[in-house]
Design a protein around this motif. Structure first.
Motif, short mmCIF file in Angstrom:
data_model
loop_
_atom_site.label_atom_id
_atom_site.label_comp_id
_atom_site.label_asym_id
_atom_site.label_seq_id
_atom_site.Cartn_x
_atom_site.Cartn_y
_atom_site.Cartn_z
N ALA A 194 0.75 -1.11 -0.11
CA ALA A 194 0.01 -0.15 -0.06
C ALA A 194 0.75 1.26 -0.08
CB ALA A 194 -0.98 -0.12 1.27
N LYS A 195 1.85 1.24 0.71
CA LYS A 195 3.05 2.41 0.69
C LYS A 195 3.24 2.73 -0.84
CE LYS A 195 7.15 4.22 2.54
NZ LYS A 195 7.68 4.77 1.40
N HIS A 196 3.72 1.78 -1.66
CA HIS A 196 4.11 2.02 -2.98
C HIS A 196 2.81 2.81 -3.70
CE1 HIS A 196 6.77 -2.03 -3.22
NE2 HIS A 196 7.35 -0.98 -2.26
N VAL A 197 1.87 2.28 -3.31
CA VAL A 197 0.42 3.05 -3.92
C VAL A 197 0.65 4.68 -3.48
CG1 VAL A 197 -2.02 3.19 -4.34
CG2 VAL A 197 -0.70 0.97 -4.15
N ALA A 198 0.68 4.47 -2.03
CA ALA A 198 0.52 6.16 -1.59
C ALA A 198 1.73 7.00 -2.15
CB ALA A 198 0.65 6.02 -0.20
N ASP A 199 2.98 6.32 -2.30
CA ASP A 199 4.03 7.03 -2.97
C ASP A 199 3.85 7.62 -4.07
OD1 ASP A 199 5.53 6.54 -0.47
OD2 ASP A 199 6.81 5.13 -1.29
N GLN A 200 3.13 7.06 -5.05
CA GLN A 200 2.81 7.49 -6.44
C GLN A 200 1.52 8.23 -6.72
OE1 GLN A 200 3.89 5.10 -9.92
NE2 GLN A 200 5.07 3.73 -8.47
N LEU A 201 0.54 7.73 -6.09
CA LEU A 201 -0.79 8.17 -6.48
C LEU A 201 -1.70 8.74 -5.37
CD1 LEU A 201 -2.18 5.04 -8.31
CD2 LEU A 201 -0.64 7.09 -9.28
N ALA A 202 -1.15 9.06 -4.08
CA ALA A 202 -1.94 9.41 -2.86
C ALA A 202 -2.69 10.87 -3.16
CB ALA A 202 -1.10 9.56 -1.62
N ASP A 203 -2.03 11.85 -3.90
CA ASP A 203 -2.27 13.26 -4.11
C ASP A 203 -3.14 13.42 -5.50
OD1 ASP A 203 -0.13 12.88 -5.64
OD2 ASP A 203 0.92 14.91 -4.81
N ARG A 204 -3.39 12.28 -6.23
CA ARG A 204 -3.84 12.44 -7.66
C ARG A 204 -5.31 12.27 -7.87
NH1 ARG A 204 0.05 12.83 -11.80
NH2 ARG A 204 -1.51 11.96 -12.99
N GLY A 205 -6.21 12.15 -6.56
CA GLY A 205 -7.39 12.13 -6.84
C GLY A 205 -8.30 10.68 -6.71
N LEU A 206 -7.41 9.66 -6.08
CA LEU A 206 -8.27 8.51 -5.85
C LEU A 206 -8.88 8.81 -4.60
CD1 LEU A 206 -5.86 5.78 -4.89
CD2 LEU A 206 -5.14 8.04 -4.89
N ALA A 207 -9.97 8.11 -4.19
CA ALA A 207 -10.80 8.37 -3.22
C ALA A 207 -10.31 7.41 -1.82
CB ALA A 207 -12.40 7.87 -3.38
N GLY A 208 -9.39 6.34 -2.02
CA GLY A 208 -8.84 5.61 -0.80
C GLY A 208 -8.00 4.47 -1.55
N ILE A 209 -7.05 4.17 -0.29
CA ILE A 209 -6.07 3.23 -0.41
C ILE A 209 -6.40 2.30 0.56
CG2 ILE A 209 -3.70 2.45 -0.36
CD1 ILE A 209 -3.18 5.22 -1.24
N VAL A 210 -6.82 0.90 0.43
CA VAL A 210 -6.91 -0.20 1.33
C VAL A 210 -5.81 -0.92 1.63
CG1 VAL A 210 -8.22 -2.30 1.72
CG2 VAL A 210 -9.33 -0.48 0.48
N ASN A 211 -5.08 -1.10 2.82
CA ASN A 211 -3.99 -1.80 3.12
C ASN A 211 -4.33 -3.05 3.25
OD1 ASN A 211 -1.54 -2.72 3.83
ND2 ASN A 211 -1.32 -0.88 5.17
N GLY A 212 -3.70 -4.08 2.32
CA GLY A 212 -3.95 -5.59 2.47
C GLY A 212 -2.51 -6.24 2.69
N GLY A 213 -1.57 -5.51 3.12
CA GLY A 213 -0.32 -6.23 3.23
C GLY A 213 0.43 -6.18 2.02
N SER A 214 1.61 -7.14 1.96
CA SER A 214 2.30 -7.29 0.81
C SER A 214 1.79 -8.23 -0.01
CB SER A 214 3.90 -7.73 1.23
OG SER A 214 4.52 -6.78 1.94
N CYS A 215 1.75 -8.24 -1.45
CA CYS A 215 1.19 -9.07 -2.31
C CYS A 215 1.96 -10.43 -2.17
CB CYS A 215 1.15 -8.57 -3.94
SG CYS A 215 0.50 -6.95 -3.73
N ASP A 216 1.26 -11.42 -2.28
CA ASP A 216 2.10 -12.65 -2.33
C ASP A 216 2.72 -13.23 -3.75
OD1 ASP A 216 1.16 -13.08 0.30
OD2 ASP A 216 -0.66 -14.29 -0.38
#
Length: 325
Positions: free
Chosen positions: A148-170
């Motif tokens: 989820a941190k990777h997502v936040a680093d790139q997209l957090a301020d670009r207009g998406l409504a939310g990020i769900v933290n589901g841990g690291s991808c298997d």
């Protein structure tokens, strides 16, 4: 809005049902999800990612029976593969129903469909009540996010409504894509579901070496010749003898192979392909820092899931090392 806009499963489902865009976890990489029936939501996805509309999106469902909601003329081969490998990291290309907007499919008559294995993704789709279009939750051509941190680093301020933290991808790399619209099932993008695994279910399959034609609709996502790139230049494979490397070069090793510099990180000291797959994007993110000038990645055997690693790394790699540092 607070940044990053963290949210939970129930709130994410509500936002998606309302036509907003939310980043959700899957077992492959994090997805930037929106209602697959809603052109406005789809347009938001393309805008947030800066993704060209000739690159189609994958539609995510939460039950094999939902295939009938998005695809038509579904061949028996699709159900055989679904029974064998869904939920899981496999996308099927099938004739689309008219309810799927052309924007989702780049105006192609086919739709890419996947049933993800991540329990949170399944719950979000089920509670949203609609299939979700969800490409990787990163800027176009950049390294895909596995946290989820990777997502936040790139997209957090670009207009998406939310990020769900589901841990690291298997799984850690995008899904295998198999087209079932031709005479022979064809692997368009390698992934954790290998051609050998498909052959065990369907018999002979073809493997398409994809080359993109910019501006023209692509048969499946992830077909660009240059893709999955970190900001720091990356070179994959054996470094030519006599190459002068910049001082701040780092190396991602695989197994116990020697390299031109000591290993900075090792995808798998045991040479385990699945361990390497799960770590690749995370390591690329970890080394994508301004203090580094070049990332070297060791060669990986092009067998089994190694085909997926080779595919992503070749697209991410510089084609030559010219030594002009």
């Amino acid at each position: 809005m607070k940044f990053p806009p963290w949210t939970n499963v129930d709130e994410a489902a509500r936002l998606l049902a309302e036509g907003q865009v939310v980043a959700i976890p899957t077992e492959t990489v994090y997805g930037l999800a929106g209602n697959a029936y809603d052109p406005k939501a789809l347009a938001q996805i393309f805008a947030i990612k800066e993704r060209p509309t000739f690159d189609p999106l994958i539609v995510h469902i939460c039950d094999i029976a939902q295939l009938n909601d998005v695809a038509k003329d579904i061949p028996e081969a699709a159900y055989k593969l679904a029974q064998s490998y869904w939920p899981g990291p496999m996308t099927l290309i099938l004739p689309k129903k008219d309810c799927i907007p052309d924007l989702c499919t780049s105006a192609l008559p086919t739709v890419a469909v996947r049933f993800p294995a991540h329990p949170m993704a399944q719950e979000i789709i089920r509670k949203a009540g609609v299939p979700l279009a969800a490409p990787s939750a990163n800027l176009f051509k950049h390294v895909s996010p596995t946290t989820a941190k990777h997502v936040a680093d790139q997209l957090a301020d670009r207009g998406l409504a939310g990020i769900v933290n589901g841990g690291s991808c298997d799984v850690g790399v995008e899904s295998s894509i198999i087209s079932l619209v031709g005479e022979i099932p064809t692997v368009l993008r390698p992934g954790a579901i290998t051609p050998e695994m498909v052959e065990r279910v369907l018999g002979k399959v073809a493997i398409k070496e994809s080359t993109s034609k910019p501006g023209q609709p692509m048969a499946a996502p992830g077909q660009m010749d240059t893709h999955y790139r970190p900001q720091v230049p990356l070179f994959y494979g054996k470094v030519p003898a006599g190459t002068s490397l910049p001082k701040n070069t780092v190396r991602i090793a695989f197994g116990n192979t020697d390299g031109p510099i000591p290993a900075t990180l090792n995808l798998s000291e045991k040479g385990d392909m699945l361990e390497a797959t799960a770590k690749l994007y995370a390591y690329m993110h970890d080394l994508d820092l301004p203090e580094y000038d070049l990332i070297l990645v060791d060669e990986i055997p092009n067998v089994g899931v190694g085909m997926a690693l080779n595919d992503r790394l070749k697209r991410a790699s510089l084609k030559t090392l010219n030594g002009d540092w």
